[in-house]
Design a protein around this motif. Structure first.
Motif: not given
Length: 367
Positions: A251-271
């Motif tokens: 995903l692109e960065e904006a899509e990543q952030n939206a996806f993470l927000a849906e999961l209740g997370l601020k950063h990816s697991g790797l971050a």
């Protein structure tokens, strides 16, 4: 300063999936972060730092350079790896120079993924620990007492090596021995000897639990549970879903952030793994902010100002005069160097000043 983490685990626990996701995310975020792939088994990830973007707006730059961590992925270890079983033994040398080890542990349920010796996270960790202990014991047993007259320094060194061996023969890690030392001088010496020998079990550890996607909203609860299971601090636990990380990498960065927000997370697991590694190794960042770039520089906690300047360029240590320092909150609230200076909130510190996390610095140097 270079910071590297060795990624270790049994086969089919999701280790390679996570690492490949790391590389894909690097490509997706290349416009904003200085990610790079150095060779097939090494990748670099940014340490999340929410302070950089606000600074960039104030100093009018689009170039953000967060602190980074190098991840070194080795082949899956199997029982007997220290004696040459599987491929893992060939790659143990790759993590001898890393700063810490990240254990990837299988906590997901997928009957289509063969376990390859994996049973439970605790059992898996014990298997990997045993192989690392045996590898270290082989290193220890190659050490020989100095012949002839032995200096007090040599005696002290060899005594530490023998204590390492005693712990390893008890099925314990060298880092457990290091943690029990109360004398700062003795601990510093023991750490240096362990590092010189390249002992794997002397390294600090992070524990990465690869869970099912449905469990990600319970990340904090899982951290507490797994920390209790392993008898370690929750701050050393990272909860990830390899499947989600792989999807994020597409995903692109904006899509990543939206996806993470849906999961209740601020950063990816790797971050989050990068962030936990930074904390585990007692590191911090000072910041520089100018029109060319806003950047986070990695230093150890307790680093003095002159040595911090040397992280930017080694010549700066000898050329150091003073460090012009602003508090991050002051810099943001007052919108830049001039306003901070006008408000009398800039400090001039000497070479022995102990740097603080988030100091915004401009080093004054001799020509």
């Amino acid at each position: 300063m270079a910071l590297s983490i060795g990624i270790v685990g049994l086969p089919n626990v999701g280790k390679s999936t996570l690492f490949n996701a790391l590389l894909k995310q690097n490509l997706a975020l290349a416009a904003n972060y200085p990610f790079a792939t150095i060779e097939p088994n090494i990748g670099i990830a940014a340490v999340p730092d929410d302070r950089l973007a606000p600074l960039a707006k104030i100093v009018h730059t689009q170039t953000l350079k967060p602190a980074t961590i190098e991840f070194v992925d080795i082949a899956g270890l199997v029982a007997g790896a220290s004696q040459g079983e599987g491929l893992g033994n060939q790659f143990l040398a790759h993590i001898r120079n890393t700063n810490a080890i990240a254990h990837v542990l299988r906590a997901f349920n997928d009957p289509d993924v063969i376990r390859e010796g994996s049973r439970t996270p605790l059992d898996d960790l014990e298997t990997v620990h045993l192989e690392l202990q045996l590898a270290d014991l082989a290193t220890i047993e190659k050490q020989q007492a100095p012949k002839g007259g032995m200096s007090s320094q040599d005696k002290q060194k060899f005594a530490q090596i023998e204590k390492f061996g005693d712990f390893l023969r008890q099925g314990k890690n060298v880092n457990q021995y290091l943690e029990q030392l109360s004398s700062p001088e003795e601990k510093l010496l023991a750490q240096k000897i362990a590092k010189d020998l390249g002992l794997l079990t002397a390294k600090k550890e992070i524990f990465v639990f690869n869970v099912d996607e449905a469990e990600l909203p319970q990340t904090e609860e899982l951290r507490q549970k797994f920390a209790q299971d392993l008898q370690v601090s929750p701050e050393k636990i990272v909860i990830v879903s390899a499947k989600i990380e792989a999807e994020l990498g597409q995903l692109e960065e904006a899509e990543q952030n939206a996806f993470l927000a849906e999961l209740g997370l601020k950063h990816s697991g790797l971050a989050r793994l990068a962030q936990v590694a930074y904390q585990t190794l007692n590191l911090q960042s000072f910041l520089t902010a100018g029109e060319l770039e806003v950047r986070a520089w990695t230093i150890a906690q307790g680093t003095k100002a002159a040595q911090a300047a040397g992280v930017i360029h080694t010549d700066f240590i000898d050329k150091f005069i003073k460090a012009k320092i602003a508090n991050y909150n002051d810099f943001i609230q007052l919108s830049g160097w001039k306003a901070v200076s006008d408000a009398g909130k800039i400090r001039l510190e000497g070479k022995d000043y102990l740097m603080r996390d988030g100091d915004i610095v401009e080093f004054l140097l001799r020509n």
